[in-house]
Design a protein around this motif. Structure first.
Motif, mmCIF file in Angstrom:
data_model
loop_
_atom_site.group_PDB
_atom_site.id
_atom_site.type_symbol
_atom_site.label_atom_id
_atom_site.label_comp_id
_atom_site.label_asym_id
_atom_site.label_seq_id
_atom_site.Cartn_x
_atom_site.Cartn_y
_atom_site.Cartn_z
ATOM 1 N N LEU A 55 0.805 -1.219 0.000
ATOM 2 C CA LEU A 55 0.000 0.000 0.000
ATOM 3 C C LEU A 55 0.842 1.275 0.000
ATOM 4 O O LEU A 55 0.441 2.291 -0.565
ATOM 5 C CB LEU A 55 -0.919 -0.027 1.232
ATOM 6 N N VAL A 56 2.017 1.237 0.601
ATOM 7 C CA VAL A 56 2.844 2.434 0.779
ATOM 8 C C VAL A 56 3.822 2.555 -0.395
ATOM 9 O O VAL A 56 4.668 1.676 -0.586
ATOM 10 C CB VAL A 56 3.596 2.371 2.122
ATOM 11 N N LEU A 60 6.870 0.087 -1.570
ATOM 12 C CA LEU A 60 6.753 -0.684 -2.813
ATOM 13 C C LEU A 60 7.997 -0.503 -3.684
ATOM 14 O O LEU A 60 8.485 -1.465 -4.276
ATOM 15 C CB LEU A 60 5.497 -0.275 -3.587
ATOM 16 N N ASP A 61 8.538 0.699 -3.750
ATOM 17 C CA ASP A 61 9.759 0.941 -4.527
ATOM 18 C C ASP A 61 10.912 0.077 -4.023
ATOM 19 O O ASP A 61 11.642 -0.532 -4.813
ATOM 20 C CB ASP A 61 10.150 2.418 -4.486
ATOM 21 N N ASN A 74 8.724 -15.147 -10.845
ATOM 22 C CA ASN A 74 7.291 -15.381 -10.758
ATOM 23 C C ASN A 74 6.634 -14.535 -9.651
ATOM 24 O O ASN A 74 5.608 -14.906 -9.116
ATOM 25 C CB ASN A 74 6.993 -16.868 -10.546
ATOM 26 N N ILE A 75 7.251 -13.400 -9.326
ATOM 27 C CA ILE A 75 6.690 -12.469 -8.353
ATOM 28 C C ILE A 75 6.424 -11.141 -9.048
ATOM 29 O O ILE A 75 7.308 -10.591 -9.702
ATOM 30 C CB ILE A 75 7.634 -12.208 -7.164
ATOM 31 N N THR A 76 5.225 -10.626 -8.886
ATOM 32 C CA THR A 76 4.882 -9.304 -9.404
ATOM 33 C C THR A 76 4.590 -8.375 -8.233
ATOM 34 O O THR A 76 3.656 -8.630 -7.460
ATOM 35 C CB THR A 76 3.634 -9.378 -10.314
ATOM 36 N N PRO A 77 5.385 -7.310 -8.085
ATOM 37 C CA PRO A 77 5.060 -6.323 -7.058
ATOM 38 C C PRO A 77 3.905 -5.447 -7.547
ATOM 39 O O PRO A 77 3.876 -5.049 -8.710
ATOM 40 C CB PRO A 77 6.349 -5.510 -6.915
ATOM 41 N N TYR A 82 -5.226 -2.956 -0.374
ATOM 42 C CA TYR A 82 -5.816 -4.238 -0.005
ATOM 43 C C TYR A 82 -6.719 -4.118 1.221
ATOM 44 O O TYR A 82 -7.327 -5.090 1.635
ATOM 45 C CB TYR A 82 -4.723 -5.283 0.240
ATOM 46 N N GLN A 83 -6.832 -2.926 1.780
ATOM 47 C CA GLN A 83 -7.707 -2.719 2.934
ATOM 48 C C GLN A 83 -9.105 -2.271 2.527
ATOM 49 O O GLN A 83 -9.951 -2.025 3.385
ATOM 50 C CB GLN A 83 -7.088 -1.701 3.888
ATOM 51 N N SER A 84 -9.352 -2.153 1.227
ATOM 52 C CA SER A 84 -10.679 -1.732 0.775
ATOM 53 C C SER A 84 -11.161 -2.649 -0.353
ATOM 54 O O SER A 84 -10.367 -3.224 -1.088
ATOM 55 C CB SER A 84 -10.657 -0.276 0.308
ATOM 56 N N TYR A 85 -12.482 -2.731 -0.465
ATOM 57 C CA TYR A 85 -13.076 -3.571 -1.487
ATOM 58 C C TYR A 85 -12.679 -3.087 -2.874
ATOM 59 O O TYR A 85 -12.755 -1.898 -3.177
ATOM 60 C CB TYR A 85 -14.601 -3.585 -1.355
#
Length: 182
Positions: A55-56, A60-61, A74-77, A82-85
């Motif tokens: 979220l931040v 994320l960077d 096989n990882i996508t950042p 994710y705290q909201s619908y």
């Protein structure tokens, strides 16, 4: 130490949770390290995929740099609320497993999180939540007033339509799993 994840052995945890080849997994609140995302990547293999959702933006960077330096392709950042619908940016019914470690205590909207999980999970998908036990004493644990009690959270998620199972963990954490079988 970052957020206490150093207390968890990610590889063992993935094995225990049944994260396996071909699955699509998301770690919500991946932080700077992507501890669980990095651990899940070899378990899901080339046929699976892991989303490291944060979220931040500045966190994320840092996470993107760490993933780029890793051997995992096989990882996508992903930036996502994710705290909201509908805030994670991931597709409906796209995940086999969602993992949150030391994240629930940060949320003011656990009901909205549960609705997002329900939207994202494939049939028979699982959410695993591991968070700080209210009475644990550890230098990286959040202040006691922010921690959540297990039983009230289990009741809240049950009212949100989840089938809830206590994983019966000991200090410094509690853990539960949720499924939504609509």
């Amino acid at each position: 130490m970052h957020g206490g994840n150093a207390l968890l052995h990610g590889d063992q945890l993935c094995t225990m949770l049944g994260i396996c080849s071909g699955q699509h997994v998301a770690e919500f609140g991946s932080g700077h390290t992507g501890h669980m995302a990095m651990s899940a990547a070899p378990h899901v293999g080339a046929q699976g995929h892991v989303f490291a959702v944060e979220l931040v933006p500045h966190v994320l960077d840092a996470l993107k740099k760490r993933i780029a330096l890793s051997r995992h392709r096989n990882i996508t950042p992903v930036w996502g609320d994710y705290q909201s619908y509908n805030g994670s940016g991931l597709m409906d019914e796209s995940l086999d497993h969602i993992v949150l470690v030391n994240e629930l205590w940060k949320s003011d909207t656990p009901e909205a999180m549960a609705q997002e999980w329900r939207r994202l999970l494939k049939p028979n998908g699982v959410v695993t939540i591991i968070d700080w036990h209210p009475n644990s004493i550890h230098p990286v644990a959040p202040a006691k007033q922010y921690r959540r009690e297990l039983l009230p959270m289990m009741r809240l998620f049950s009212r949100s339509g989840a089938q809830v199972r206590d994983l019966e963990w000991k200090d410094p954490y509690w853990a539960m799993q949720l499924t939504f079988n609509d």
